[in-house]
Design a protein around this motif. Structure first.
Motif, PDB file in Angstrom:
ATOM      1  N   SER A   3      -7.898   9.896   3.971  1.00 31.55           N
ATOM      2  CA  SER A   3      -8.164   9.388   2.640  1.00 31.55           C
ATOM      3  C   SER A   3      -6.834   8.932   2.064  1.00 31.55           C
ATOM      4  CB  SER A   3      -8.763  10.503   1.768  1.00 31.55           C
ATOM      5  OG  SER A   3      -9.065  10.000   0.489  1.00 31.55           O
ATOM      6  N   ILE A   4      -6.872   7.927   1.222  1.00 31.41           N
ATOM      7  CA  ILE A   4      -5.633   7.530   0.555  1.00 31.41           C
ATOM      8  C   ILE A   4      -5.683   8.042  -0.875  1.00 31.41           C
ATOM      9  CG2 ILE A   4      -5.212   5.540   2.029  1.00 31.41           C
ATOM     10  CD1 ILE A   4      -6.108   3.755  -0.290  1.00 31.41           C
ATOM     11  N   ALA A   5      -4.518   8.293  -1.415  1.00 37.27           N
ATOM     12  CA  ALA A   5      -4.414   8.793  -2.781  1.00 37.27           C
ATOM     13  C   ALA A   5      -3.162   8.207  -3.410  1.00 37.27           C
ATOM     14  CB  ALA A   5      -4.344  10.315  -2.780  1.00 37.27           C
ATOM     15  N   PRO A   6      -3.149   8.056  -4.730  1.00 34.93           N
ATOM     16  CA  PRO A   6      -1.942   7.546  -5.390  1.00 34.93           C
ATOM     17  C   PRO A   6      -0.733   8.421  -5.092  1.00 34.93           C
ATOM     18  CG  PRO A   6      -3.778   7.608  -6.925  1.00 34.93           C
ATOM     19  CD  PRO A   6      -4.217   8.327  -5.673  1.00 34.93           C
ATOM     20  N   VAL A   7       0.405   7.784  -4.923  1.00 30.35           N
ATOM     21  CA  VAL A   7       1.647   8.503  -4.652  1.00 30.35           C
ATOM     22  C   VAL A   7       2.273   8.902  -5.979  1.00 30.35           C
ATOM     23  CG1 VAL A   7       3.964   8.296  -3.701  1.00 30.35           C
ATOM     24  CG2 VAL A   7       2.037   7.279  -2.507  1.00 30.35           C
ATOM     25  N   ARG A  10       6.943  13.230  -2.611  1.00 34.28           N
ATOM     26  CA  ARG A  10       6.584  12.431  -1.450  1.00 34.28           C
ATOM     27  C   ARG A  10       6.841  13.247  -0.197  1.00 34.28           C
ATOM     28  NH1 ARG A  10       5.806   7.188  -2.949  1.00 34.28           N
ATOM     29  NH2 ARG A  10       6.237   6.289  -0.934  1.00 34.28           N
ATOM     30  N   GLN A  34       2.351   2.459  -3.281  1.00 38.24           N
ATOM     31  CA  GLN A  34       1.436   2.948  -4.305  1.00 38.24           C
ATOM     32  C   GLN A  34       0.567   4.119  -3.853  1.00 38.24           C
ATOM     33  OE1 GLN A  34      -0.856  -0.427  -5.605  1.00 38.24           O
ATOM     34  NE2 GLN A  34       0.949  -1.709  -5.814  1.00 38.24           N
ATOM     35  N   TYR A  35       0.374   4.279  -2.544  1.00 37.33           N
ATOM     36  CA  TYR A  35      -0.548   5.278  -2.030  1.00 37.33           C
ATOM     37  C   TYR A  35       0.059   6.051  -0.878  1.00 37.33           C
ATOM     38  CZ  TYR A  35      -3.998   2.669  -4.678  1.00 37.33           C
ATOM     39  OH  TYR A  35      -4.678   2.044  -5.681  1.00 37.33           O
ATOM     40  N   GLY A  36      -0.510   7.208  -0.635  1.00 35.00           N
ATOM     41  CA  GLY A  36      -0.156   8.020   0.513  1.00 35.00           C
ATOM     42  C   GLY A  36      -1.425   8.392   1.254  1.00 35.00           C
ATOM     43  N   LEU A  68       0.827  -1.199   0.000  1.00 33.44           N
ATOM     44  CA  LEU A  68       0.000   0.000   0.000  1.00 33.44           C
ATOM     45  C   LEU A  68       0.868   1.258   0.000  1.00 33.44           C
ATOM     46  CD1 LEU A  68      -3.074   0.906   0.382  1.00 33.44           C
ATOM     47  CD2 LEU A  68      -2.398   1.297   2.742  1.00 33.44           C
TER      48      LEU A  68
END
Length: 104
Positions: free
Chosen positions: A93-97, A101, A26-28, A23
């Protein structure tokens, strides 16, 4: 008494860590908070520690203009919460990285 509990817990922890690592690659995390609210600040500290421990990007966003010292990369809300549909705080909330960063 189940003599395999220790081993099962260890295997579960390894699976959990692998899922978190995948995770994180791919996500932040977007974390929306109210800096004037103790509960939001406590949640911010927990999220910051989790992100640091797991090498996860985090973008903390203050929705009331008060910054949480545990979240030094905080920014002020400039419409992100509305675009992401965040209505309750503290909100995550998660979002694509992407290439940029933000790590604590």
């Amino acid at each position: 008494y189940n003599g395999t509990v220790k081993e099962q817990l260890s295997m579960d922890k390894q699976k959990e860590q692998a899922a978190i690592a995948k995770l994180a690659s791919q996500y932040g995390i977007f974390f929306f908070y109210r800096g004037q609210m103790p509960l939001d600040n406590l949640a911010g500290s927990i999220i910051a520690n989790f992100a640091k421990d797991n090498n996860i990007s985090i973008i903390p966003v203050s929705v009331d203009g008060v910054l949480n010292p545990a979240l030094p990369t905080s920014r002020f809300d400039s419409g992100q919460r509305q675009r992401m549909g965040i209505k309750y705080y503290p909100g995550r909330s998660i979002a694509p990285v992407f290439k940029c960063r933000h790590r604590l």
